[in-house]
Motif scaffolding. Structure first.
Motif, short mmCIF file in Angstrom:
data_model
loop_
_atom_site.label_atom_id
_atom_site.label_comp_id
_atom_site.label_asym_id
_atom_site.label_seq_id
_atom_site.Cartn_x
_atom_site.Cartn_y
_atom_site.Cartn_z
N ILE A 34 0.84 -1.21 0.00
CA ILE A 34 0.00 0.00 0.00
C ILE A 34 0.87 1.26 0.00
O ILE A 34 0.58 2.22 -0.72
CB ILE A 34 -0.97 -0.01 1.20
CG1 ILE A 34 -2.04 -1.07 0.98
CG2 ILE A 34 -1.59 1.35 1.42
CD1 ILE A 34 -2.93 -1.33 2.19
N ARG A 35 1.93 1.26 0.80
CA ARG A 35 2.80 2.43 0.86
C ARG A 35 3.52 2.65 -0.47
O ARG A 35 3.69 3.79 -0.90
CB ARG A 35 3.84 2.30 1.98
CG ARG A 35 3.30 2.48 3.35
CD ARG A 35 2.87 3.87 3.80
NE ARG A 35 2.68 4.92 2.86
CZ ARG A 35 1.52 5.55 2.61
NH1 ARG A 35 0.43 5.22 3.23
NH2 ARG A 35 1.44 6.52 1.74
N GLY A 38 0.91 3.90 -2.85
CA GLY A 38 0.43 5.19 -2.37
C GLY A 38 1.43 6.30 -2.53
O GLY A 38 1.06 7.44 -2.83
N THR A 39 2.71 6.02 -2.36
CA THR A 39 3.74 7.06 -2.48
C THR A 39 3.83 7.56 -3.90
O THR A 39 3.98 8.76 -4.13
CB THR A 39 5.10 6.53 -1.99
OG1 THR A 39 4.97 6.12 -0.63
CG2 THR A 39 6.18 7.59 -2.09
N GLN A 41 1.40 7.63 -6.13
CA GLN A 41 0.22 8.46 -6.37
C GLN A 41 0.28 9.75 -5.58
O GLN A 41 -0.12 10.80 -6.07
CB GLN A 41 -1.05 7.68 -6.01
CG GLN A 41 -1.30 6.49 -6.90
CD GLN A 41 -2.44 5.62 -6.40
OE1 GLN A 41 -2.94 5.79 -5.31
NE2 GLN A 41 -2.84 4.66 -7.23
N LEU A 42 0.78 9.66 -4.36
CA LEU A 42 0.84 10.84 -3.49
C LEU A 42 1.79 11.90 -4.04
O LEU A 42 1.55 13.09 -3.87
CB LEU A 42 1.27 10.43 -2.08
CG LEU A 42 1.33 11.52 -1.03
CD1 LEU A 42 -0.07 12.10 -0.79
CD2 LEU A 42 1.89 10.98 0.27
N LYS A 87 0.77 12.27 5.42
CA LYS A 87 0.06 11.24 4.65
C LYS A 87 1.02 10.13 4.21
O LYS A 87 0.67 8.96 4.24
CB LYS A 87 -0.61 11.85 3.43
CG LYS A 87 -1.82 12.69 3.73
CD LYS A 87 -2.40 13.25 2.44
CE LYS A 87 -3.56 14.19 2.73
NZ LYS A 87 -4.09 14.80 1.49
N CYS A 160 10.47 2.28 2.54
CA CYS A 160 9.44 3.31 2.72
C CYS A 160 10.04 4.62 3.24
O CYS A 160 9.66 5.70 2.78
CB CYS A 160 8.35 2.82 3.66
SG CYS A 160 7.29 1.56 2.92
#
Length: 186
Positions: A34-35, A38-39, A41-42, A87, A160
């Motif tokens: 997920i990280r 997500g990173t 996209q973030l 986030k 991460c």
């Protein structure tokens, strides 16, 4: 020794440790995937958010002096960067915690298995292979399982943290670029 022999001879403490370590492993891999997704996209979302934060202030900034405009823009950018970094860091502390705790849980399982081996020796009065093989095997399984959970958690945590650091540097660079643009606008 196969797993069914281990499971039949394991007590409630060993089985609980086993399930906790399996849950920790699942959590590690879930958070890591997920990280990573997500990173990526973030990063784009965060860059857009920085631009939006300054675009909302542009009308107000034109009324201010150069120093005031710089201060207001800096504060807006710093607040936005802080929000985006928060986030990005969600779940990373869990990876660090799992990486720290898992080896000790495996060690506790090892101690528990050795304890069972000593109890078996004490009950039989003989220190034969039959009395100690299963508990020592149980101890080794718990050691291996603790390491099998901890090693990927450490690697995931480091990856991460590195991705978050790269994101923070990228956000700072983008913020500096935007700040220069604001300062040059009259």
């Amino acid at each position: 020794m196969n797993f069914s022999v281990y499971w039949q001879n394991a007590d409630a403490v060993s089985k609980t440790l086993y399930f906790v370590l399996v849950i920790m492993s699942i959590a590690t891999w879930t958070i890591f995937v997920i990280r990573l997704m997500g990173t990526r996209q973030l990063k784009q979302h965060a860059f857009n958010h920085l631009e939006q934060a300054l675009n909302q202030l542009k009308a107000k900034l034109s009324l201010l002096s150069l120093d005031e405009r710089k201060t207001v823009a800096e504060q807006s950018l710093l607040r936005t960067i802080s929000e985006q970094k928060t986030k990005a860091e969600k779940g990373v502390a869990v990876l660090g915690t799992i990486a720290s705790i898992a080896p000790f849980m495996g060690l506790f399982g090892t101690v528990w298995g050795i304890f069972h081996a000593l109890v078996a020796v004490g009950k039989s009065g003989q220190a034969g292979l039959a009395q100690v093989a299963t508990p020592v095997g149980e101890a080794l399984i718990m050691t291996g399982l603790g390491l099998a959970v901890a090693i990927p958690a450490v690697l995931a945590y480091n990856i991460c943290v590195r991705a978050n650091r790269a994101l923070a540097h990228g956000l700072n660079d983008k913020a500096h670029q935007l700040l220069i643009d604001v300062m040059l606008d009259k």
